[in-house]
Design a protein around this motif. Structure first.
Motif, PDB file in Angstrom:
ATOM      1  N   LEU A  53       1.362  -4.408 -10.445  1.00  0.00           N
ATOM      2  CA  LEU A  53       1.600  -3.155 -11.156  1.00  0.00           C
ATOM      3  C   LEU A  53       1.360  -3.428 -12.636  1.00  0.00           C
ATOM      4  CD1 LEU A  53       2.601  -0.199 -10.850  1.00  0.00           C
ATOM      5  CD2 LEU A  53       4.920  -1.060 -11.198  1.00  0.00           C
ATOM      6  N   ARG A  54       0.271  -2.857 -13.141  1.00  0.00           N
ATOM      7  CA  ARG A  54      -0.098  -3.131 -14.527  1.00  0.00           C
ATOM      8  C   ARG A  54       1.051  -2.812 -15.470  1.00  0.00           C
ATOM      9  NH1 ARG A  54      -2.001  -0.094 -18.502  1.00  0.00           N
ATOM     10  NH2 ARG A  54      -2.493   1.686 -17.146  1.00  0.00           N
ATOM     11  N   GLU A  55       1.264  -3.700 -16.437  1.00  0.00           N
ATOM     12  CA  GLU A  55       2.369  -3.529 -17.365  1.00  0.00           C
ATOM     13  C   GLU A  55       2.262  -2.180 -18.083  1.00  0.00           C
ATOM     14  OE1 GLU A  55       4.831  -6.332 -20.538  1.00  0.00           O
ATOM     15  OE2 GLU A  55       2.792  -6.888 -19.913  1.00  0.00           O
ATOM     16  N   GLY A  56       3.336  -1.424 -18.063  1.00  0.00           N
ATOM     17  CA  GLY A  56       3.365  -0.110 -18.680  1.00  0.00           C
ATOM     18  C   GLY A  56       3.256   1.026 -17.686  1.00  0.00           C
ATOM     19  N   VAL A  57       2.773   0.724 -16.454  1.00  0.00           N
ATOM     20  CA  VAL A  57       2.662   1.745 -15.404  1.00  0.00           C
ATOM     21  C   VAL A  57       3.992   1.853 -14.670  1.00  0.00           C
ATOM     22  CG1 VAL A  57       1.524   2.367 -13.229  1.00  0.00           C
ATOM     23  CG2 VAL A  57       0.186   1.385 -15.114  1.00  0.00           C
ATOM     24  N   LYS A  58       4.440   3.063 -14.436  1.00  0.00           N
ATOM     25  CA  LYS A  58       5.692   3.303 -13.730  1.00  0.00           C
ATOM     26  C   LYS A  58       5.421   4.003 -12.401  1.00  0.00           C
ATOM     27  CE  LYS A  58       8.063   1.893 -17.328  1.00  0.00           C
ATOM     28  NZ  LYS A  58       8.773   0.592 -17.312  1.00  0.00           N
ATOM     29  N   ILE A  59       6.139   3.586 -11.356  1.00  0.00           N
ATOM     30  CA  ILE A  59       6.077   4.276 -10.066  1.00  0.00           C
ATOM     31  C   ILE A  59       7.489   4.430  -9.528  1.00  0.00           C
ATOM     32  CG2 ILE A  59       3.743   3.487  -9.477  1.00  0.00           C
ATOM     33  CD1 ILE A  59       5.013   1.395  -7.650  1.00  0.00           C
ATOM     34  N   ALA A  60       7.655   5.368  -8.612  1.00  0.00           N
ATOM     35  CA  ALA A  60       8.959   5.587  -7.993  1.00  0.00           C
ATOM     36  C   ALA A  60       9.165   4.566  -6.874  1.00  0.00           C
ATOM     37  CB  ALA A  60       9.043   7.005  -7.433  1.00  0.00           C
ATOM     38  N   ASN A 116       0.821  -1.205   0.000  1.00  0.00           N
ATOM     39  CA  ASN A 116       0.000   0.000   0.000  1.00  0.00           C
ATOM     40  C   ASN A 116       0.859   1.262   0.000  1.00  0.00           C
ATOM     41  OD1 ASN A 116      -2.474  -1.297  -0.094  1.00  0.00           O
ATOM     42  ND2 ASN A 116      -2.758  -1.306   2.118  1.00  0.00           N
ATOM     43  N   ASN A 117       1.901   1.275   0.814  1.00  0.00           N
ATOM     44  CA  ASN A 117       2.800   2.429   0.860  1.00  0.00           C
ATOM     45  C   ASN A 117       3.488   2.637  -0.479  1.00  0.00           C
ATOM     46  OD1 ASN A 117       3.740   3.866   3.711  1.00  0.00           O
ATOM     47  ND2 ASN A 117       2.618   1.961   4.021  1.00  0.00           N
ATOM     48  N   LEU A 118       3.946   1.548  -1.090  1.00  0.00           N
ATOM     49  CA  LEU A 118       4.635   1.631  -2.373  1.00  0.00           C
ATOM     50  C   LEU A 118       3.694   2.148  -3.462  1.00  0.00           C
ATOM     51  CD1 LEU A 118       7.096   1.145  -4.151  1.00  0.00           C
ATOM     52  CD2 LEU A 118       6.481  -1.288  -4.237  1.00  0.00           C
ATOM     53  N   ALA A 119       2.462   1.647  -3.449  1.00  0.00           N
ATOM     54  CA  ALA A 119       1.487   2.085  -4.451  1.00  0.00           C
ATOM     55  C   ALA A 119       1.170   3.570  -4.299  1.00  0.00           C
ATOM     56  CB  ALA A 119       0.210   1.257  -4.325  1.00  0.00           C
ATOM     57  N   ILE A 120       0.890   3.993  -3.070  1.00  0.00           N
ATOM     58  CA  ILE A 120       0.485   5.380  -2.818  1.00  0.00           C
ATOM     59  C   ILE A 120       1.648   6.346  -3.025  1.00  0.00           C
ATOM     60  CG2 ILE A 120      -0.306   6.995  -1.042  1.00  0.00           C
ATOM     61  CD1 ILE A 120      -2.520   5.170  -1.915  1.00  0.00           C
ATOM     62  N   LYS A 121       2.731   6.123  -2.304  1.00  0.00           N
ATOM     63  CA  LYS A 121       3.857   7.063  -2.351  1.00  0.00           C
ATOM     64  C   LYS A 121       4.622   6.966  -3.667  1.00  0.00           C
ATOM     65  CE  LYS A 121       4.262   6.895   2.680  1.00  0.00           C
ATOM     66  NZ  LYS A 121       5.039   6.402   3.836  1.00  0.00           N
ATOM     67  N   GLY A 122       4.728   5.751  -4.200  1.00  0.00           N
ATOM     68  CA  GLY A 122       5.412   5.578  -5.470  1.00  0.00           C
ATOM     69  C   GLY A 122       4.698   6.297  -6.595  1.00  0.00           C
ATOM     70  N   THR A 123       3.370   6.247  -6.605  1.00  0.00           N
ATOM     71  CA  THR A 123       2.586   6.965  -7.603  1.00  0.00           C
ATOM     72  C   THR A 123       2.711   8.475  -7.411  1.00  0.00           C
ATOM     73  OG1 THR A 123       0.987   5.155  -7.817  1.00  0.00           O
ATOM     74  CG2 THR A 123       0.261   7.343  -8.510  1.00  0.00           C
ATOM     75  N   ALA A 124       2.593   8.912  -6.147  1.00  0.00           N
ATOM     76  CA  ALA A 124       2.657  10.349  -5.853  1.00  0.00           C
ATOM     77  C   ALA A 124       3.986  10.950  -6.300  1.00  0.00           C
ATOM     78  CB  ALA A 124       2.444  10.577  -4.362  1.00  0.00           C
ATOM     79  N   MET A 125       5.086  10.268  -6.000  1.00  0.00           N
ATOM     80  CA  MET A 125       6.399  10.796  -6.348  1.00  0.00           C
ATOM     81  C   MET A 125       6.659  10.756  -7.854  1.00  0.00           C
ATOM     82  SD  MET A 125       7.702  11.936  -3.576  1.00  0.00           S
ATOM     83  CE  MET A 125       6.018  12.368  -3.077  1.00  0.00           C
TER      84      MET A 125
END
Length: 384
Positions: free
Chosen positions: A213-220, A73-82
């Motif tokens: 993480l859907r293929e093609g989506v990037k997160i920090a 959850n932290n990775l999804a939320i903060k990774g997307t935000a950053m």
């Protein structure tokens, strides 16, 4: 022992423990090592990834191993935000999310992010029209829990995904920790971009989870260092735990196919019997709720008193989420559903697994009735 606290954690299957011990003993190498032994461990890791992907009906490259639901959850939320902070600073969620979502979002406020908390009705469901009205040009993420961990309410994930399809710049994250192996969820059909899963909720081991993480989506990334998990999650993989998690998921999904009707019958029985007691108020909705969670209050009694009274009969339930049960605060989920603070303080959560039986449910009902009678007499004597 009657264990009715499966939403907090489940008992690992024996076969799962055997897998963990086998891999830990015979394949303890680092999967990133260049030598043959490391290669064998890496092959096991790839095998588990493929198994998980097949079971979840996704691509193996869409699976990122983590330490559990909180990290996912932290990775999804903060990774997307950053990653997308230059695109926008607005995130939408619901008023009844798990603490790992809520507190992650609150922490982002210091970086200039604006959070919208959608209200819920008396059954804990969001309003799709409110969600649509809340979307702005600067919205980058919608994060909604699939199955609420306290009352079991199921959110309209498919409808949300359909709505967000018209907003390609907004990512959709789902906390599927309580739903997996109990309430089916098709990640692709529901247009989900990120999804969190935790092994110990389906008879795996604590310390293992997955972020889809859907293929093609990037997160920090949150962790940097060894560049494992395609640079998204550094750190040596817990291969033994991951192998065990894949086995636990396979076994749990098999049991869901064969045992779901039984768990629904147990839930129906509990709702019927508890509903006959005038002191009991049931908070879990009849419709749009998971098969394994029942939340109710016993008027006039503090929840912790009931929990400890049931312990005397070797019955184990919980008050709110296990992550916050030792903190003396009122359930934000129940308050969000319009339940008064006094009633919310009396809330008990019963959460089942496919291992529980009708006989256990009958003993639980008897114990609840005995507890109400006994504590009621004590209260009357104290008043006298």
């Amino acid at each position: 022992m009657i264990y009715f606290d499966n939403s907090a954690t489940t008992k690992p299957y024996k076969e799962v423990l055997d897998s963990y011990v086998k891999v830990s003993t015979d394949y303890f190498g680092n999967p990133s090592s260049l030598h043959k032994f490391g290669g064998q461990v890496e092959a096991l890791l790839s095998q588990a990834r493929n198994q998980m992907a097949t079971l979840l009906n996704i691509n193996s490259k869409e699976i990122y191993f983590t330490s559990g639901g909180t990290e996912s959850n932290n990775l999804a939320i903060k990774g997307t935000a950053m990653m997308y902070k230059n695109r926008g600073n607005h995130i939408i969620t619901s008023a009844i999310e798990h603490a790992s979502i809520r507190e992650s979002l609150e922490s982002l406020k210091m970086y200039g992010f604006d959070i919208t908390y959608l209200s819920v009705n008396s059954e804990g469901r969001i309003d799709m029209e409110e969600l649509k009205r809340s979307i702005r040009d600067e919205t980058i993420l919608v994060s909604i829990i699939h199955v609420n961990n306290e009352v079991g309410t199921i959110q309209p994930i498919k409808e949300i995904g359909k709505l967000l399809k018209d907003y390609p710049k907004i990512l959709f994250h789902v906390d599927h920790v309580q739903g997996i192996s109990k309430v089916p969820l098709d990640f692709h059909e529901c247009q989900i971009d990120l999804c969190s899963v935790s092994a110990h909720k389906f008879h795996g081991l604590k310390g293992n989870g997955v972020l889809y993480l859907r293929e093609g989506v990037k997160i920090a990334p949150l962790f940097t260092g060894g560049n494992q998990e395609w640079l998204v999650r550094s750190g040596t993989e817990n291969v033994a735990g991951i192998i065990a998690m894949a086995k636990a998921l396979r076994m749990s999904l098999t049991k869901m196919d064969s045992e779901l009707e039984n768990i629904l019958k147990i839930k129906s029985y509990l709702l019927q019997e508890l509903g006959q007691e005038e002191e009991i108020l049931i908070h879990t909705p009849i419709e749009n709720s998971a098969p394994h969670i029942i939340n109710f209050s016993i008027k006039g009694f503090k929840a912790e008193v009931i929990v400890h009274a049931l312990e005397e009969d070797d019955i184990f339930v919980s008050t709110t989420s296990a992550c916050s049960s030792k903190v003396k605060s009122v359930s934000h989920t129940l308050l969000g559903m319009g339940i008064t603070e006094d009633v919310a303080k009396s809330a008990i959560r019963v959460s089942l697994s496919f291992e529980n039986t009708r006989e256990e449910a009958e003993k639980f009902v008897q114990a609840i009735r005995k507890t109400i009678q006994t504590l009621g007499k004590v209260m009357k004597n104290n008043e006298i």
